[in-house]
Design an enzyme around this catalytic site. Structure first.
Site, PDB file in Angstrom:
ATOM      1  N   ASN A  15       0.833  -1.217   0.000  1.00 56.37           N
ATOM      2  CA  ASN A  15       0.000   0.000   0.000  1.00 56.37           C
ATOM      3  C   ASN A  15       0.859   1.255   0.000  1.00 56.37           C
ATOM      4  O   ASN A  15       0.490   2.261  -0.616  1.00 56.37           O
ATOM      5  CB  ASN A  15      -0.981  -0.004   1.180  1.00 56.37           C
ATOM      6  CG  ASN A  15      -2.210  -0.831   0.879  1.00 56.37           C
ATOM      7  OD1 ASN A  15      -3.052  -0.431   0.081  1.00 56.37           O
ATOM      8  ND2 ASN A  15      -2.304  -2.009   1.496  1.00 56.37           N
ATOM      9  N   ARG A  66       2.801   1.092  24.971  1.00 59.98           N
ATOM     10  CA  ARG A  66       2.188   1.706  23.790  1.00 59.98           C
ATOM     11  C   ARG A  66       2.506   3.200  23.675  1.00 59.98           C
ATOM     12  O   ARG A  66       2.980   3.673  22.654  1.00 59.98           O
ATOM     13  CB  ARG A  66       0.663   1.497  23.828  1.00 59.98           C
ATOM     14  CG  ARG A  66      -0.032   1.957  22.557  1.00 59.98           C
ATOM     15  CD  ARG A  66      -1.526   1.679  22.586  1.00 59.98           C
ATOM     16  NE  ARG A  66      -1.824   0.291  22.909  1.00 59.98           N
ATOM     17  CZ  ARG A  66      -1.664  -0.744  22.089  1.00 59.98           C
ATOM     18  NH1 ARG A  66      -1.200  -0.532  20.874  1.00 59.98           N
ATOM     19  NH2 ARG A  66      -1.977  -1.964  22.462  1.00 59.98           N
ATOM     20  N   ARG A  92      -0.243  -2.008  14.821  1.00 58.87           N
ATOM     21  CA  ARG A  92      -0.336  -1.526  16.192  1.00 58.87           C
ATOM     22  C   ARG A  92      -1.539  -0.598  16.334  1.00 58.87           C
ATOM     23  O   ARG A  92      -1.849   0.170  15.424  1.00 58.87           O
ATOM     24  CB  ARG A  92       0.918  -0.726  16.577  1.00 58.87           C
ATOM     25  CG  ARG A  92       2.184  -1.539  16.629  1.00 58.87           C
ATOM     26  CD  ARG A  92       3.346  -0.637  17.012  1.00 58.87           C
ATOM     27  NE  ARG A  92       3.134   0.049  18.280  1.00 58.87           N
ATOM     28  CZ  ARG A  92       3.400  -0.473  19.460  1.00 58.87           C
ATOM     29  NH1 ARG A  92       3.918  -1.676  19.559  1.00 58.87           N
ATOM     30  NH2 ARG A  92       3.163   0.207  20.575  1.00 58.87           N
ATOM     31  N   HIS A 110      -8.093  -1.030   5.726  1.00 58.76           N
ATOM     32  CA  HIS A 110      -8.408  -2.315   6.358  1.00 58.76           C
ATOM     33  C   HIS A 110      -9.082  -3.218   5.316  1.00 58.76           C
ATOM     34  O   HIS A 110      -9.971  -2.758   4.595  1.00 58.76           O
ATOM     35  CB  HIS A 110      -9.334  -2.106   7.559  1.00 58.76           C
ATOM     36  CG  HIS A 110      -9.653  -3.373   8.272  1.00 58.76           C
ATOM     37  ND1 HIS A 110      -8.735  -4.016   9.091  1.00 58.76           N
ATOM     38  CD2 HIS A 110     -10.748  -4.156   8.259  1.00 58.76           C
ATOM     39  CE1 HIS A 110      -9.277  -5.125   9.550  1.00 58.76           C
ATOM     40  NE2 HIS A 110     -10.503  -5.245   9.062  1.00 58.76           N
ATOM     41  N   ASP A 142      -9.197   6.641  14.939  1.00 59.77           N
ATOM     42  CA  ASP A 142      -9.408   7.175  16.284  1.00 59.77           C
ATOM     43  C   ASP A 142      -8.789   6.194  17.281  1.00 59.77           C
ATOM     44  O   ASP A 142      -7.988   5.341  16.902  1.00 59.77           O
ATOM     45  CB  ASP A 142     -10.897   7.472  16.534  1.00 59.77           C
ATOM     46  CG  ASP A 142     -11.755   6.225  16.476  1.00 59.77           C
ATOM     47  OD1 ASP A 142     -11.200   5.103  16.544  1.00 59.77           O
ATOM     48  OD2 ASP A 142     -12.983   6.361  16.372  1.00 59.77           O
ATOM     49  N   ASP A 146      -9.880  -0.060  14.104  1.00 65.01           N
ATOM     50  CA  ASP A 146     -10.582  -0.077  12.819  1.00 65.01           C
ATOM     51  C   ASP A 146     -11.958   0.575  12.907  1.00 65.01           C
ATOM     52  O   ASP A 146     -12.955   0.031  12.420  1.00 65.01           O
ATOM     53  CB  ASP A 146     -10.718  -1.532  12.325  1.00 65.01           C
ATOM     54  CG  ASP A 146      -9.362  -2.200  12.133  1.00 65.01           C
ATOM     55  OD1 ASP A 146      -8.403  -1.496  11.785  1.00 65.01           O
ATOM     56  OD2 ASP A 146      -9.265  -3.418  12.344  1.00 65.01           O
TER      57      ASP A 146
HETATM   58  C1  GRF Z   1      -3.285  -4.808   3.856  1.00 64.05           C
HETATM   59  O1  GRF Z   1      -4.155  -5.875   3.560  1.00 64.05           O
HETATM   60  C2  GRF Z   1      -3.985  -3.761   4.678  1.00 64.05           C
HETATM   61  O2  GRF Z   1      -5.335  -3.632   4.361  1.00 64.05           O
HETATM   62  C3  GRF Z   1      -3.839  -4.283   6.077  1.00 64.05           C
HETATM   63  O3  GRF Z   1      -2.548  -4.854   6.108  1.00 64.05           O
HETATM   64  C4  GRF Z   1      -2.166  -5.244   4.793  1.00 64.05           C
HETATM   65  C5  GRF Z   1      -0.881  -4.529   4.508  1.00 64.05           C
HETATM   66  O4  GRF Z   1      -0.330  -4.906   3.264  1.00 64.05           O
HETATM   67  N1  GRF Z   1      -4.038  -3.227   7.042  1.00 64.05           N
HETATM   68  P1  GRF Z   1       0.883  -4.091   2.671  1.00 64.05           P
HETATM   69  O5  GRF Z   1       1.995  -4.107   3.728  1.00 64.05           O
HETATM   70  O6  GRF Z   1       0.418  -2.698   2.373  1.00 64.05           O
HETATM   71  O7  GRF Z   1       1.296  -4.834   1.445  1.00 64.05           O
END
Ligand code: GRF
Length: 208
Positions: A15, A66, A92, A110, A142, A146
């Site tokens: 991502n 944390r 985290r 997510h 927040d 999620d």
């Molecule tokens: C993705 O599926 C994202 O939705 C979730 O963790 C995964 C991360 O994948 N929160 P990447 O590290 O971005 O490839």
């Protein structure tokens, strides 16, 4: 001046790459990624950032409380002054301290249609529950897991022969499409928040 994104990740970093690719392709205009932070040594996402010449830091979280950990990350972010913090596979929960410092400026992606299936292995949860549609969600962060207001979602139909791997791969394609788009909407300010609802200025879901 360019808008500044910081990315927090723990692993693969696809991502993060989708955000970087969108910037390079002009789909996320006048924007730069100013820092990538991982809480895990050896996260592939860190190496990917370095290969692209993007500043990348490992700030190990092991053994830290944390908030003590979050203070370290916030200090690193303060040095680069981001307009937006994108969690991209950052494994985290953020402390109230962190959320307060960047309230309204933190996004997460997510791999489910929230509020269904928060937490780990969302794709497996969806398959085991037997839902017919899965998907992904970009939302403001927040203090809860999620849980913040939803910016964009994408739907992925489930096939009878799906496994967690095949479903995850199709959801991931949609993640890579909607995360940069959501980042653009938020950075350009083309939205307002009413209660839990994020109202996009265009009036069309997914179009700012
Ligand atoms: C993705 O599926 C994202 O939705 C979730 O963790 C995964 C991360 O994948 N929160 P990447 O590290 O971005 O490839």
């Amino acid at each position: 001046m360019k808008k500044r994104i910081a990315v927090l990740l723990s692993g693969r970093g696809s991502n993060f790459e989708a955000l970087a690719d969108s910037i390079a392709a002009g789909r996320l205009p006048d924007t730069e990624i100013v820092l990538v932070v991982s809480n895990r040594e050896g996260a592939p996402g860190i190496e990917k950032a370095r290969q692209r010449g993007i500043p990348a830091r490992v700030i190990p979280s092991k053994g830290l409380e944390r908030e003590a950990y979050d203070r370290l990350v916030v200090a690193a972010l303060d040095e680069v002054n981001p307009d937006l913090v994108c969690l991209a596979g950052f494994m985290r929960l953020l402390s109230p301290y962190f959320v307060e410092r960047f309230r309204g400026r933190i996004l997460n992606i997510h791999p489910s249609l929230l509020p269904a299936f928060p937490g780990l292995e969302a794709q497996r949860q969806a398959l085991e529950h037997g839902v017919k549609f899965a998907g992904c969600t970009v939302h403001f962060v927040d203090e809860n897991l999620d849980a913040g207001p939803i910016v964009l979602q994408a739907v992925v139909p489930i096939r009878d022969d799906d496994t967690p791997d095949t479903l995850s791969a199709r959801i991931l394609d949609e993640e890579h499409r909607i995360y940069p788009e959501a980042a653009r909407i938020v950075l350009e300010g083309h939205y307002r928040i009413e209660g839990r609802r994020v109202i996009l200025e265009s009036g069309e879901p997914g179009k700012a």
